[in-house]
Motif scaffolding. Structure first.
Motif, mmCIF file in Angstrom:
data_model
loop_
_atom_site.group_PDB
_atom_site.id
_atom_site.type_symbol
_atom_site.label_atom_id
_atom_site.label_comp_id
_atom_site.label_asym_id
_atom_site.label_seq_id
_atom_site.Cartn_x
_atom_site.Cartn_y
_atom_site.Cartn_z
ATOM 1 N N VAL A 282 -26.345 64.595 42.812
ATOM 2 C CA VAL A 282 -27.475 64.010 43.534
ATOM 3 C C VAL A 282 -27.830 64.935 44.690
ATOM 4 C CG1 VAL A 282 -28.283 62.053 44.920
ATOM 5 C CG2 VAL A 282 -26.810 61.654 42.933
ATOM 6 N N GLU B 264 -30.758 65.060 47.789
ATOM 7 C CA GLU B 264 -31.849 64.333 48.439
ATOM 8 C C GLU B 264 -32.418 65.186 49.558
ATOM 9 O OE1 GLU B 264 -31.408 59.936 48.690
ATOM 10 O OE2 GLU B 264 -29.276 60.417 48.499
ATOM 11 N N ARG B 265 -33.734 65.084 49.711
ATOM 12 C CA ARG B 265 -34.426 65.874 50.739
ATOM 13 C C ARG B 265 -35.564 65.066 51.334
ATOM 14 N NH1 ARG B 265 -33.390 71.108 48.854
ATOM 15 N NH2 ARG B 265 -31.601 71.810 49.991
ATOM 16 N N HIS C 252 -39.530 61.160 50.660
ATOM 17 C CA HIS C 252 -38.096 61.297 50.414
ATOM 18 C C HIS C 252 -37.950 61.614 48.932
ATOM 19 C CE1 HIS C 252 -33.790 60.609 50.869
ATOM 20 N NE2 HIS C 252 -33.854 60.069 49.667
ATOM 21 N N ARG D 219 -35.450 62.349 45.804
ATOM 22 C CA ARG D 219 -34.082 62.205 45.300
ATOM 23 C C ARG D 219 -34.055 62.751 43.882
ATOM 24 N NH1 ARG D 219 -30.250 58.750 42.657
ATOM 25 N NH2 ARG D 219 -28.422 58.423 43.965
ATOM 26 N N GLU E 158 -31.466 63.312 40.688
ATOM 27 C CA GLU E 158 -30.181 62.926 40.135
ATOM 28 C C GLU E 158 -30.063 63.558 38.755
ATOM 29 O OE1 GLU E 158 -28.676 58.763 38.335
ATOM 30 O OE2 GLU E 158 -29.127 58.723 40.487
#
Length: 143
Positions: free
Chosen positions: A12, A14-15, A105, A107, A109
């Motif tokens: 995962v 996330e940024r 945001h 994400r 995965e």
């Protein structure tokens, strides 16, 4: 006697992206933009579309689009076959975009790594960080 599949691992990343979901969506779904940050491809944002990602190292990933929710969610299979079976990978990549007060945001995965695929799992961790650095640079240049 039933066999239980081994538990798989997930990468995962996330940024927080200082751009609206619509701009990020373009970078995730337009083939010429995907090529700039990820790999050469024949992607189409259509559920069921089979496509390939072609790496600079000569590797080819066979993929199929699973989910398309414009400006929200994109997922596709990410399958890589290698002569060494330990490197074979059948996984799913899912991008989730959530609007924020400053942009989006993001994400990502990638799920489906078997416990014995430590090198592929580690490579994905490093690879996605580099891909996202490329994505950041692309988004800065896009109008």
């Amino acid at each position: 006697m039933t066999s239980i599949a081994p538990e798989t691992r997930t990468v995962v990343v996330e940024r927080e992206i200082a751009h609206p979901p619509e701009k990020l969506w373009r970078a995730l779904t337009q083939p010429h933009l995907i090529e700039e940050w990820l790999m050469k491809n024949d992607f189409k944002p259509v559920v069921g579309h089979g496509f390939q990602l072609r790496g600079e190292w000569g590797g080819v990933l066979d993929c199929e689009v699973l989910t398309v929710e414009p400006n929200k969610t994109l997922s596709y299979t990410w399958n890589y076959a290698h002569a060494d079976a330990a490197y074979n990978l059948q996984s799913v990549v899912t991008f989730t975009l959530t609007p924020t007060s400053t942009g989006t945001h993001l994400r990502m995965e990638q799920s489906g790594f078997n416990p014995d695929q430590k090198q592929a799992y580690g490579g994905a961790h490093a690879g996605w960080k580099q891909f996202f650095a490329n994505l950041d640079q692309l988004l800065e240049r896009l109008d």
